[in-house]
Each structure stands twice: as structure tokens, then as C-alpha cells.
Motif scaffolding. Structure first.
Motif, PDB file in Angstrom:
ATOM      1  N   ASP A 445      32.088  84.424 -33.273  1.00 28.72           N
ATOM      2  CA  ASP A 445      31.892  84.679 -31.852  1.00 28.72           C
ATOM      3  C   ASP A 445      30.523  84.102 -31.492  1.00 28.72           C
ATOM      4  OD1 ASP A 445      31.705  85.543 -29.272  1.00 28.72           O
ATOM      5  OD2 ASP A 445      31.908  87.682 -29.720  1.00 28.72           O
ATOM      6  N   ARG A 446      30.513  82.893 -30.937  1.00 31.01           N
ATOM      7  CA  ARG A 446      29.281  82.119 -30.762  1.00 31.01           C
ATOM      8  C   ARG A 446      28.846  82.123 -29.301  1.00 31.01           C
ATOM      9  NH1 ARG A 446      33.089  79.394 -33.887  1.00 31.01           N
ATOM     10  NH2 ARG A 446      32.425  78.830 -35.995  1.00 31.01           N
ATOM     11  N   THR A 447      27.556  82.337 -29.079  1.00 34.68           N
ATOM     12  CA  THR A 447      26.960  82.277 -27.751  1.00 34.68           C
ATOM     13  C   THR A 447      25.803  81.285 -27.789  1.00 34.68           C
ATOM     14  OG1 THR A 447      27.552  84.584 -27.288  1.00 34.68           O
ATOM     15  CG2 THR A 447      25.837  83.581 -25.914  1.00 34.68           C
ATOM     16  N   VAL A 448      25.746  80.421 -26.777  1.00 33.75           N
ATOM     17  CA  VAL A 448      24.718  79.375 -26.731  1.00 33.75           C
ATOM     18  C   VAL A 448      24.125  79.324 -25.325  1.00 33.75           C
ATOM     19  CG1 VAL A 448      24.164  76.954 -27.178  1.00 33.75           C
ATOM     20  CG2 VAL A 448      26.061  78.037 -28.418  1.00 33.75           C
ATOM     21  N   TYR A 449      22.780  79.290 -25.264  1.00 32.13           N
ATOM     22  CA  TYR A 449      22.061  79.048 -24.021  1.00 32.13           C
ATOM     23  C   TYR A 449      21.347  77.700 -24.156  1.00 32.13           C
ATOM     24  CZ  TYR A 449      22.690  84.103 -23.516  1.00 32.13           C
ATOM     25  OH  TYR A 449      23.225  85.373 -23.444  1.00 32.13           O
ATOM     26  N   THR A 450      21.554  76.823 -23.177  1.00 34.19           N
ATOM     27  CA  THR A 450      20.948  75.490 -23.208  1.00 34.19           C
ATOM     28  C   THR A 450      20.263  75.217 -21.881  1.00 34.19           C
ATOM     29  OG1 THR A 450      22.752  74.709 -24.642  1.00 34.19           O
ATOM     30  CG2 THR A 450      21.369  73.038 -23.620  1.00 34.19           C
ATOM     31  N   ALA A 451      19.051  74.670 -21.951  1.00 32.61           N
ATOM     32  CA  ALA A 451      18.319  74.257 -20.750  1.00 32.61           C
ATOM     33  C   ALA A 451      17.599  72.955 -21.070  1.00 32.61           C
ATOM     34  CB  ALA A 451      17.326  75.330 -20.310  1.00 32.61           C
ATOM     35  N   GLY A 452      17.606  72.030 -20.108  1.00 40.83           N
ATOM     36  CA  GLY A 452      16.975  70.756 -20.400  1.00 40.83           C
ATOM     37  C   GLY A 452      16.952  69.814 -19.220  1.00 40.83           C
ATOM     38  N   LEU A 453      16.627  68.555 -19.537  1.00 36.02           N
ATOM     39  CA  LEU A 453      16.510  67.491 -18.547  1.00 36.02           C
ATOM     40  C   LEU A 453      17.343  66.293 -18.981  1.00 36.02           C
ATOM     41  CD1 LEU A 453      12.636  67.556 -18.019  1.00 36.02           C
ATOM     42  CD2 LEU A 453      14.353  68.404 -16.395  1.00 36.02           C
TER      43      LEU A 453
END
Length: 490
Positions: A445-453
Motif C-alpha cells: 500500500d504505497r503513498t507518494v508525495y511529489t513536488a517539483g518544477l
């Protein structure tokens, strides 16, 4: 008549009220005016299109079409009539039109940048979008293209593995239009820069297909193609999506890039586009707890005891908006009496909106595997570390972005997109009780937060930088990583 006597007569004729549609033709007949030039005409003396019986017909310049009528003509209420449609289907003649692939491919570039880009003229196979674009009707012969990316993954934190740099993929397109109705397209992929014994590189045929163009709403396709499921699986070129890494839903739920031999039909009716193909089925014996059906995709020498069917409908009512629904169904037993039929059904819903500098993107993918009790019983005897295979798998994401350069109104087409994405996928959503006392595999059960440009100097090139935080349902499983990449397509 003597030459000196003809001069006053010629001046008299020019002074008479000659119809204005003929005067430009007289002016261009002199030795100083090229045949292809367009004479500027003052707005107070606009051109009019004369009937064929009164002299030569003048094709109006676009900027003068719909100008005010000649003096003495009563004014007509309402807007000026629309200009006549040109029969030219070349890319240059369609710069003001909205190409069919714009809602998905072009996104939200400034109009000036779209006009200057040669991307519209490329014979790129964006599934059915380019094939149906009327501007490709006159393209003949061979053409090449491609895409690729180089990436750096740098985990950090206690116990983090070392950073890795990789030329992850280099892909070459080759297409050939035999006629305007018979077209070939191929895509050859090279992974990790090197393919030798003991290395992780790979060379593969990702697409090799023939299109038979009949009507806009009904065409034929056969060959190796991408299955029409999910946005990243369909449009998997790294320069077309934000983030260095593909969303987990396109790795563990939809096994992108999912390619397979297909035969079927595609077309478009108004804002609707559709695809429908038959294809070899999956192999259930290779399903696994951690990656779902991914290893069950038959890359080559596909068994065809069980066939599958896959399709997709796209709805693009306005520029920048696309809603898609894809599906797949096949049995995955492939004749193995120990496995049973193992029916697999997949549904993938996705959407994208990109206008006014804002971009929204989302996807939800679901898989149901029947006869999973019998499948897990067979796997427990032959491959006990592979299971249990879940009866239901679910994954999705939502992403929002904004072009930070949009307020500057740059005509160059530069984009600097700041984005954030939340995603979650579970390859063990539901495990059927088979009497084997199977327990859930931890860490699925995978959770990913991504932020970028994402910076795009032109549409075909993207420079990416992002931060990712990952965790599973297992305590202490959180990881952090910085990713960077440069991606291109041509």
C-alpha cells in the motif's frame, strides 16, 4: 497606331471606373511584380470577389477578407461572413485550426509558440491523434523521430542508498507513408545505454504497426502497439508529463509501457475518439503480490490460448480538456489446468485539463482478478514467495500545476511549471479467502508525495527537478529522494 498616340488612351482607360477586382491583376502584370506577390490595398478601397463572367477572380488576402463593402453598398447587419474554407491540409495552412491532438499533446502553450513549432508536422503516432489529423493526408515517404531521457536519482536520509545517474532510455521512431491511406510506424527502444550479458540494458520493439485509413470514423490498425489504458501509458514520452518518475499507478497497477500485438479499429466522431482491439491475453502464472499483473504481460512469443479485448473512449469537448475511459478483459490461464481461467478485468479513468497556465491531471485504475483462490493455491505449490495475488488492485493520483511564467506573456513559449502530485496504489487491496490462511504482503500500500518544477524552453524539451516522499503502511518505511532529468522528443 503610333506608340505616342496610345499613351493618352491608356491613361484614359486607367482613369475610368474599372471594377476593383481587375486592378490588382493589372498592377501585378508588370515586370516588377512577381507572380506570387500580394499587392497591398487601402482599406477605403477594399477588394470584392467578382463573378466568373466579369473577369479574373481575386483570392482575398486573409487580413482583408470580411472588410467593409464598396461605397454605395448598403451595410449588412451583423458580423462579416466567415472566410471560405481552404482545401489545403498542409501544416502551414492549419496554423489557426485546433489539431485533434491539442487537448492531450499540446497542452497550454502560448498560440505564438504553437504556430512556430514544427511539432505539429511530425509524423508522430500519438495513438490515433496524429493518424486522424487531416494535415497528415498529404505526407509521403519516410520520416524519423524519437525521444529519450537522462535521469539522476539521489535518495537521502539515514541508510539511504547512493545516488544513481542513468541514460534511462533512447527511442527512435521510424515511419513510412506508403499512400495517404496506408501508413507504417515503428518505435525502437534502447534502455540504460548498454545491452550486454549481466547488464540491465534492453533493446525492444515498442511499436510496429500498420494503419489503414478509410474514414475519419472508421480505420484499421494491426501490429505491435501501446494498449489504450491511462495517460502515461498512452503518452509516455518523458517530456510530456511532470515529474522524473512515472506515477506508481502506471507501474504497479497499469504496467506501462504496456505494448502488445493488436488488431482492430479506431476513429473519431466529433469530439469523441475511440479505439477497439483484440490482443493476446495475460499469463496468470506470473502475477505477483508486489507488482500485480506486470510480469504477466507477454512481451514476445505470446501464448494465445486466451485472447483479450481492449478499448478506449476519449472525449475532448474544448481545447485543453480530455476525459478518457479505457478497459481490458482477458482470461489469463492460457490453458494451464492448475490455474483455471483466471479472468482479468481492468478499468482506467483519466482526465487532463490545461488552460490559462493551470494544469490539472488525474487517474484512477482498478483491476479485478477472478479465480484468485485457485491461482493462489497453484502458486503456493510452485512459487510460494510470489503470492498471494490479490482479487482487487486499485491505484490513482491527482496532480495540479501552474506555469509560473504565464503572467509574463512570453511569446517564446518558455514554460516553468510548478506542480504537486499525490498518489496512492495498493496491489493487495482485497485478498480472497482460499482456505490457505494467506496474509497480506506488507509494503504494497504505497503513498507518494511529489513536488517539483518542469522547465520547457520549447515544447519538445523538458528539464525536470522534483522531491519525493514515499511511505507504505509499514511503520518506518518512509524514504526521501531528489530526482532530476532532461528529456526530449523530436
Amino acid at each position: 497606331m503610333p506608340r505616342c498616340a496610345s499613351l493618352p488612351l491608356l491613361l484614359l482607360l486607367l482613369a475610368l471606373p474599372v471594377p476593383l477586382d481587375i486592378r490588382p491583376a493589372l498592377a501585378q502584370s508588370g515586370p516588377t511584380a512577381p507572380a506570387s506577390s500580394t499587392m497591398p490595398v487601402p482599406l477605403e478601397q477594399p477588394l470584392t470577389t467578382a463573378p466568373a463572367s466579369t473577369g479574373p477572380v481575386i483570392v482575398l488576402p486573409p487580413e482583408l477578407d470580411g472588410a467593409a463593402p464598396p461605397p454605395g453598398t448598403p451595410a449588412a447587419p451583423g458580423p462579416a461572413p466567415a472566410p471560405p474554407q481552404s482545401s489545403d491540409t498542409s501544416p502551414a495552412a492549419a496554423t489557426e485550426e485546433v489539431p485533434i491532438q491539442s487537448p492531450v499533446i499540446l497542452g497550454d502553450q502560448p498560440p505564438a509558440a504553437i504556430k512556430k513549432s514544427g511539432f505539429l508536422a511530425l509524423p508522430r503516432q500519438g495513438q490515433i491523434d496524429v493518424a486522424l489529423d487531416p494535415r497528415t493526408n498529404k505526407l509521403r515517404g519516410a520520416a524519423v523521430g524519437g525521444y529519450g531521457e537522462a535521469v539522476v536519482n539521489a535518495p537521502f536520509g539515514p541508510g539511504a542508498p547512493p545516488a544513481v545517474a542513468d541514460l534511462r532510455r533512447t527511442i527512435l521512431y521510424f515511419g513510412f507513408n506508403f499512400t495517404d491511406r496506408i501508413r507504417f510506424f515503428s518505435e525502437i527502444e534502447f534502455e540504460h545505454a548498454l545491452t550486454t550479458s549481466g547488464k540491465q540494458g534492453e533493446v525492444a520493439v515498442e511499436q510496429a504497426l500498420l494503419d489503414f485509413m478509410l474514414l475519419r470514423w472508421f480505420n484499421l490498425r494491426a501490429g505491435m502497439s501501446i494498449l489504450p489504458l491511462s495517460l502515461v501509458n498512452l503518452y509516455h514520452e518523458p517530456s510530456t508529463f511532470n515529474g522524473v518518475e512515472r506515477p506508481d499507478a502506471d507501474l504497479f497497477i497499469i504496467p506501462s509501457t504496456w505494448k502488445q500485438l493488436v488488431a482492430g479499429i479506431f476513429g473519431a466522431v466529433g469530439p469523441l475518439r475511440y479505439q477497439l482491439y483484440v490482443t493476446p491475453g495475460l499469463r496468470g502464472e506470473d502475477f505477483a503480490a508486489d507488482v500485480g499483473i506486470r510480469r504477466g504481460v507477454q512481451d514476445n512469443l505470446a501464448r494465445i490460448r486466451d485472447w483479450g479485448v481492449t478499448g478506449r473512449i476519449d472525449y475532448a469537448p474544448v481545447l485543453g480538456l480530455n476525459l478518457g475511459l479505457g478497459g481490458f478483459f482477458s482470461n489469463a490461464g492460457q490453458g494451464d489446468p492448475n490455474l483455471g481461467s483466471v479472468p482479468v478485468g481492468i478499468a482506467a479513468l483519466d482526465g487532463k485539463f490545461a488552460r490559462f497556465g493551470l494544469s490539472l491531471r488525474g487517474q484512477l485504475s482498478y483491476i479485478h482478478i477472478g479465480d484468485s483462490e485457485r491461482l493462489n493455491y497453484a502458486l503456493s505449490l510452485s512459487r510460494p514467495t510470489q503470492g498471494p495475488v490479490a482479487r482487487q488492485l486499485l491505484g490513482g493520483y491527482i496532480e495540479v500545476g501552474y506555469d509560473l511564467l504565464r503572467p509574463l506573456h512570453l511569446s517564446s513559449g518558455f514554460q516553468l511549471i510548478g506542480f504537486a502530485r499525490y498518489e496512492r496504489s495498493d496491489t493487495q487491496l482485497d485478498i480472497a479467502d482460499s482456505g490457505l490462511l494467506l496474509s497480506r504482503r506488507p509494503g504494497t500500500d504505497r503513498t507518494v508525495y511529489t513536488a517539483g518544477l518542469t522547465f520547457r524552453p520549447i515544447f519538445e524539451i523538458a528539464v525536470k527537478l522534483d522531491y519525493q516522499h514515499r511511505h507504505t503502511e509499514v511503520a518506518g518505511s518512509a524514504t526521501n529522494q531528489i530526482n532530476a532529468a532532461i528529456a526530449y522528443q523530436f
